[in-house]
Design a protein around this motif. Structure first.
Motif, PDB file in Angstrom:
ATOM      1  N   GLU A 110       1.202  -1.791   9.263  1.00  7.31           N
ATOM      2  CA  GLU A 110       1.077  -3.247   9.282  1.00  7.31           C
ATOM      3  C   GLU A 110      -0.044  -3.733   8.360  1.00  7.31           C
ATOM      4  OE1 GLU A 110       0.751  -4.742  13.233  1.00  7.31           O
ATOM      5  OE2 GLU A 110       2.737  -4.018  13.836  1.00  7.31           O
ATOM      6  N   THR A 111      -1.214  -3.083   8.467  1.00  7.22           N
ATOM      7  CA  THR A 111      -2.363  -3.527   7.675  1.00  7.22           C
ATOM      8  C   THR A 111      -2.451  -2.823   6.319  1.00  7.22           C
ATOM      9  OG1 THR A 111      -3.862  -1.845   8.574  1.00  7.22           O
ATOM     10  CG2 THR A 111      -3.626  -3.904   9.815  1.00  7.22           C
ATOM     11  N   THR A 139      -3.090   1.931  -2.831  1.00  2.00           N
ATOM     12  CA  THR A 139      -4.113   0.892  -2.669  1.00  2.00           C
ATOM     13  C   THR A 139      -5.505   1.423  -2.985  1.00  2.00           C
ATOM     14  OG1 THR A 139      -4.528   1.406  -0.333  1.00  2.00           O
ATOM     15  CG2 THR A 139      -2.752  -0.169  -0.827  1.00  2.00           C
ATOM     16  N   GLY A 140      -5.667   2.736  -2.898  1.00  2.00           N
ATOM     17  CA  GLY A 140      -6.970   3.351  -3.121  1.00  2.00           C
ATOM     18  C   GLY A 140      -7.789   3.498  -1.860  1.00  2.00           C
ATOM     19  N   LEU A 191       1.771  -2.237  -7.401  1.00  2.00           N
ATOM     20  CA  LEU A 191       2.176  -2.078  -6.010  1.00  2.00           C
ATOM     21  C   LEU A 191       3.162  -3.187  -5.654  1.00  2.00           C
ATOM     22  CD1 LEU A 191      -1.265  -1.442  -4.237  1.00  2.00           C
ATOM     23  CD2 LEU A 191       0.456   0.265  -4.848  1.00  2.00           C
ATOM     24  N   ASN A 192       4.115  -2.871  -4.757  1.00  2.00           N
ATOM     25  CA  ASN A 192       4.994  -3.920  -4.261  1.00  2.00           C
ATOM     26  C   ASN A 192       4.406  -4.542  -3.007  1.00  2.00           C
ATOM     27  OD1 ASN A 192       5.575  -2.176  -2.130  1.00  2.00           O
ATOM     28  ND2 ASN A 192       7.621  -1.646  -2.876  1.00  2.00           N
ATOM     29  N   GLU A 193       5.159  -5.432  -2.360  1.00  2.00           N
ATOM     30  CA  GLU A 193       4.631  -6.158  -1.200  1.00  2.00           C
ATOM     31  C   GLU A 193       4.370  -5.241  -0.013  1.00  2.00           C
ATOM     32  OE1 GLU A 193       9.123  -6.412  -1.321  1.00  2.00           O
ATOM     33  OE2 GLU A 193       7.448  -6.700  -2.712  1.00  2.00           O
ATOM     34  N   ASP A 194       4.964  -4.053  -0.005  1.00  4.81           N
ATOM     35  CA  ASP A 194       4.721  -3.080   1.061  1.00  4.81           C
ATOM     36  C   ASP A 194       3.664  -2.054   0.667  1.00  4.81           C
ATOM     37  OD1 ASP A 194       6.676  -4.140   2.854  1.00  4.81           O
ATOM     38  OD2 ASP A 194       8.245  -3.198   1.630  1.00  4.81           O
ATOM     39  N   ALA A 195       2.976  -2.303  -0.440  1.00  2.00           N
ATOM     40  CA  ALA A 195       1.909  -1.431  -0.945  1.00  2.00           C
ATOM     41  C   ALA A 195       2.420  -0.065  -1.368  1.00  2.00           C
ATOM     42  CB  ALA A 195       0.775  -1.295   0.073  1.00  2.00           C
TER      43      ALA A 195
END
Length: 212
Positions: A110-111, A139-140, A191-195
């Motif tokens: 989720e986060t 995301t790193g 990255l897409n919206e889901d990372a």
């Protein structure tokens, strides 16, 4: 995109070819594992090019001579669980005597933030060259937190190796740890919206271990 002498993005044709095979959704688990292993070895060859050496005396079948051998600090390989495990054997093929630590992270769906659940490092970690590995730098967050933990335990000389990175993750890692040398097999678009990294290769852990 930031540029730094501490960031190496590989252009070697063998690495790029093998990454292309990794991306293919038709690539099965067994082949995927082998490719990750091979890419880790190719990247490790370059990442470890600055290992210190010293001349030692040996005797060849012809005569005695002084010849260089690896010296100085010992090596520790620290995969970020679980996908990072797939890169370990490729690095150990180059340096079989390296110690192996483990840092366990999972991503909150989720986060999208990393959650640590395990940390076990070779002792004394402060005397070792540490290679942290994870196939994907998205995301790193996991890489930053893993290196935070290593530094808290006394680790100083740290390198990070990944196969695919997103610009967002690379920038975050470099800003958080500018002293860490980062080795990237290929820098992807975003990255897409889901990372998830695009075009990426899906979930590296699932593809290495055959899970979904």
């Amino acid at each position: 995109m930031i540029k730094s002498e501490n960031i190496v993005i590989f252009e070697h044709p063998l690495i790029q070819h093998k990454i292309s095979l990794l991306r293919d959704k038709a690539t099965g688990t067994n082949e995927f594992r082998k490719l990750v292993d091979e890419i880790a070895m190719l990247e490790g060859f370059e990442a470890l090019s600055d290992l210190p050496v010293e001349d030692v005396e040996i005797e060849t079948p012809i005569e005695k001579c002084k010849t260089p051998m690896i010296a100085g600090r010992k090596l520790a390989v620290v995969p970020i669980l679980r996908a990072g495990l797939g890169m370990v054997s490729g690095i150990l093929a180059l340096v079989p005597n390296a110690k192996v630590g483990h840092i366990g992270m999972y991503r909150d769906e989720e986060t999208h933030q990393p959650q640590e659940y395990y940390c076990k490092l070779p002792d004394p970690i402060e005397e070792r060259l540490i290679v942290v590995c994870d196939p994907m730098l998205a995301t790193g967050g996991s890489a930053v937190d893993a290196i935070d933990q290593i530094k808290k335990h006394g680790g100083k000389n740290i390198k990070f190796m990944c196969i695919i990175a997103a610009p967002e993750g690379l920038e975050k890692l470099h800003k958080a740890h500018p002293d860490v040398q980062i080795y990237v097999g290929h820098l992807d678009r975003q990255l897409n919206e889901d990372a998830y990294i695009c075009p990426g290769l899906g979930d590296a852990g699932d593809r290495i271990f055959g899970t979904k």
